[in-house]
Design an enzyme around this catalytic site. Structure first.
Site, PDB file in Angstrom:
ATOM      1  CB  ALA A 167      31.996  66.422  17.624  1.00 11.53           C
ATOM      2  CG  ASP A 187      26.564  62.962  27.169  1.00 16.45           C
ATOM      3  OD1 ASP A 187      25.826  63.875  26.742  1.00 16.45           O
ATOM      4  OD2 ASP A 187      27.583  62.583  26.548  1.00 16.45           O
ATOM      5  CB  CYS A 216      53.444  53.167  36.935  1.00 14.35           C
ATOM      6  SG  CYS A 216      52.085  53.795  37.928  1.00 14.35           S
ATOM      7  CB  CYS A 221      52.655  49.706  38.789  1.00 11.46           C
ATOM      8  SG  CYS A 221      51.485  50.042  37.456  1.00 11.46           S
ATOM      9  CB  CYS A 240      49.769  53.402  40.760  1.00  9.28           C
ATOM     10  SG  CYS A 240      49.339  51.927  39.821  1.00  9.28           S
ATOM     11  CG  ASP A 269      25.502  67.996  22.240  1.00  9.38           C
ATOM     12  OD1 ASP A 269      24.952  67.264  23.079  1.00  9.38           O
ATOM     13  OD2 ASP A 269      26.688  67.826  21.876  1.00  9.38           O
TER      14      ASP A 269
HETATM   15  N1  GUN Z   1      30.482  62.783  24.524  1.00 11.18           N
HETATM   16  C1  GUN Z   1      31.571  62.872  23.720  1.00 11.18           C
HETATM   17  N2  GUN Z   1      31.387  63.841  22.783  1.00 11.18           N
HETATM   18  C2  GUN Z   1      30.166  64.366  23.003  1.00 11.18           C
HETATM   19  C3  GUN Z   1      29.432  65.419  22.365  1.00 11.18           C
HETATM   20  O1  GUN Z   1      29.863  66.040  21.396  1.00 11.18           O
HETATM   21  N3  GUN Z   1      28.193  65.710  22.892  1.00 11.18           N
HETATM   22  C4  GUN Z   1      27.691  65.008  23.964  1.00 11.18           C
HETATM   23  N4  GUN Z   1      26.490  65.361  24.432  1.00 11.18           N
HETATM   24  N5  GUN Z   1      28.375  64.030  24.567  1.00 11.18           N
HETATM   25  C5  GUN Z   1      29.591  63.721  24.090  1.00 11.18           C
HETATM   26 ZN    ZN Z   2      50.533  52.005  37.866  1.00 12.83          ZN
END
Ligand code: GUN
Ligand code: ZN
Length: 493
Positions: free
Chosen positions: A196, A93, A279, A284, A281, A128
């Site tokens: 978002a 990101d 669970c 658990c 796993c 963004d």
């Molecule tokens: N991580 C969670 N939401 C977003 C987003 O809207 N844009 C970016 N770049 N990373 C994110």
């Molecule tokens: Zn578990």
């Protein structure tokens, strides 16, 4: 044509696909979950994430790496894969999340893409602008303009064989989401995150999530791999896949573990209040909640994070198997029963049944009617569209019971809520093979009555009689006046 993504199988708008990530030299099956790895805090070692959970992709944040002196130079010299100890594909990101949280960041799309390329990212992200839900329209439009510029800068950048994300924003304005989706699909960028979403997900606003994502999908092309940014709670993955999302990233497993939270497919429980782990796993099976509480904070956090990833990956496998067997909407329906907010999400999804119908296979696993929402599934509306095209004789009995032993009708058809009428010869044809409860409900009867009226409207010259089993007056009110109506429970047939 996007030749790095291939859809192999469909169910509703959900799909099983193959995403090829050239820089990592791997092809991964979707739907796929990318665990979020914080470069500063490795709750679970990425190598273990790969070994234990089979994760082929993960996501980390290049902005954090770039702005942390302690690790930046090491990542630049050793490369991201070496630094994290992960040989699958790594998505990075850009710092947009920090932009949304703190309002300002000190990097441009050109700079952060170049940094992502240098550290060896396999899928990079431009800067963004994640406009929050319910923002002013003017702000949402302005931000979208900035995101468009970021995408243009990303197209112009020298990114080599690295894939690049084209985030789709637009706040809670569905027309803006659709427009942003169309614009993103028109670039030659590669992966399409719907952005978002975190504020909506955190507030359990699943109906709004569905509206934003289905809008973005209307703008995107069917061959666009779609990532739901910030979504990784196992409760909502089936719903998100049914809308056509292919990639997810989970920070939830680690963030929730830090707060003593235990994820399940129907919500979030608190370790502090649990007596039993429901669970199987390894965590658990080998521990009780009391063991974890006694283990100390760090160990409890690590074990909870491990359980959280186990349930999340398990749900991804269950979803893939549901798509393969054609029972994804049955799974979504089960998940919708786990939490009222999920039910809102499912109901919102059914408002877009036509959008799901476009890719829904004509034949798949047996349709199970398990709630009155089932009456609004795309398979029902598709049957209604088909009814109008059936050939009918002059006089026709539509009945829920067996054909009468002697009668004067030209033909006797079946009526099956929620589908409505069909010739008996179609009884073994999907979706009319549906398993429906003996005790039908008003929603199913209403949908069947809608089917009857579609038949009658398409065939104004046919004399139609309807034999129903004690239908609700509201359903009978939908049947056109010129249909003769008999209650078969009173006729004894
Ligand atoms: N991580 C969670 N939401 C977003 C987003 O809207 N844009 C970016 N770049 N990373 C994110
Ligand atoms: Zn578990």
């Amino acid at each position: 044509m996007r030749d790095h993504f291939e859809v192999r199988d469909h169910d509703a708008a959900g799909r099983i696909g193959r995403l090829t990530v050239p820089r990592a030299g791997v092809t991964v099956e979707t739907p796929a979950l990318l665990p979020v790895v914080n470069p500063n805090v490795l709750t679970i070692e990425p190598r273990r994430i790969r070994e234990t959970f089979g994760a082929e992709l993960l996501i980390t944040n290049s902005y954090i790496i770039r702005s942390t002196d302690r690790i930046r130079d090491r990542v630049l010299s050793d490369g991201l894969h070496e630094f994290l100890g992960f040989d699958g594909a790594i998505m990075t990101d850009s710092g947009s999340f920090q932009l949304a949280e703190y309002g300002d960041i000190d990097v441009t799309t050109a700079e952060i893409l170049e940094f992502q390329r240098r550290i060896g990212s396999d899928i990079a992200t431009p800067v963004d602008v994640p406009t929050p839900p319910d923002a002013d329209r003017e702000r949402a439009e302005r931000d979208l303009e900035t995101t468009r510029t970021a995408l243009a800068d990303a197209v112009a950048a020298d990114t080599g064989d690295m894939l690049v994300n084209a985030p789709v924003q637009g706040s809670t304005y569905t027309d803006l989401r659709e427009q942003a989706g169309r614009h993103a699909a028109g670039t030659d960028l590669d992966v399409f995150p719907v952005g978002a979403m975190v504020p909506l997900l955190n507030a359990y606003r699943y109906a709004d999530v569905v509206e934003a994502v289905t809008a973005a999908k209307r703008g995107l092309d069917p061959d666009c791999p779609v990532h739901l940014f910030g979504a990784g709670h196992p409760m909502m993955l089936a719903l998100a896949v049914a809308m056509g999302c292919d990639l997810f990233d989970s920070a939830a497993y680690a963030l929730m573990a830090r707060d003593g939270r235990y994820l399940t497919v129907s919500g979030t429980d608190h370790l502090a209040e649990m007596s039993h782990f429901p669970c199987s796993c390894p965590v658990c099976v080998e521990h009780t909640p009391a063991d974890l509480r006694a283990a100390g904070d760090d160990e409890a956090e690590r074990l909870l994070a491990k359980h959280n990833l186990h349930v999340t990956f398990e749900e991804i496998r269950r979803i893939k198997e549901a798509i393969r067997s054609g029972t994804l909407l049955e799974l979504v329906e089960r998940r919708a029963r786990g939490h009222p907010a999920m039910l809102d999400g499912y109901r919102a999804l059914l408002d877009h049944a036509d959008q799901l119908e476009a890719t829904d296979p004509v034949s798949k696993g047996t349709f199970f009617y398990t709630s009155h929402e089932s009456a609004r599934r795309p398979e029902v509306s598709r049957h209604h569209d088909r009814i109008a095209r059936l050939t009918v004789p002059e006089t026709l009995l539509l009945t829920e019971s067996k054909p009468p032993s002697s009668h004067d009708y030209d033909a006797v058809w079946r009526v099956k809520p929620p589908f409505g009428p069909f010739p008996r010869a179609l009884s073994e044809t999907y979706p009319l093979t549906a398993e429906t409860p003996e005790r039908t409900d008003c929603a199913a009867q209403l949908a069947a009555a809608e089917g009857v009226s579609r038949l009658v409207e398409a065939n104004p010259d046919t004399a139609v009689t309807l034999g129903h089993a004690d239908w609700d007056p509201a359903a009978l009110a939908v049947v056109p006046d010129r249909v003769a109506i008999e209650d078969i429970t009173e006729l004894g047939r």
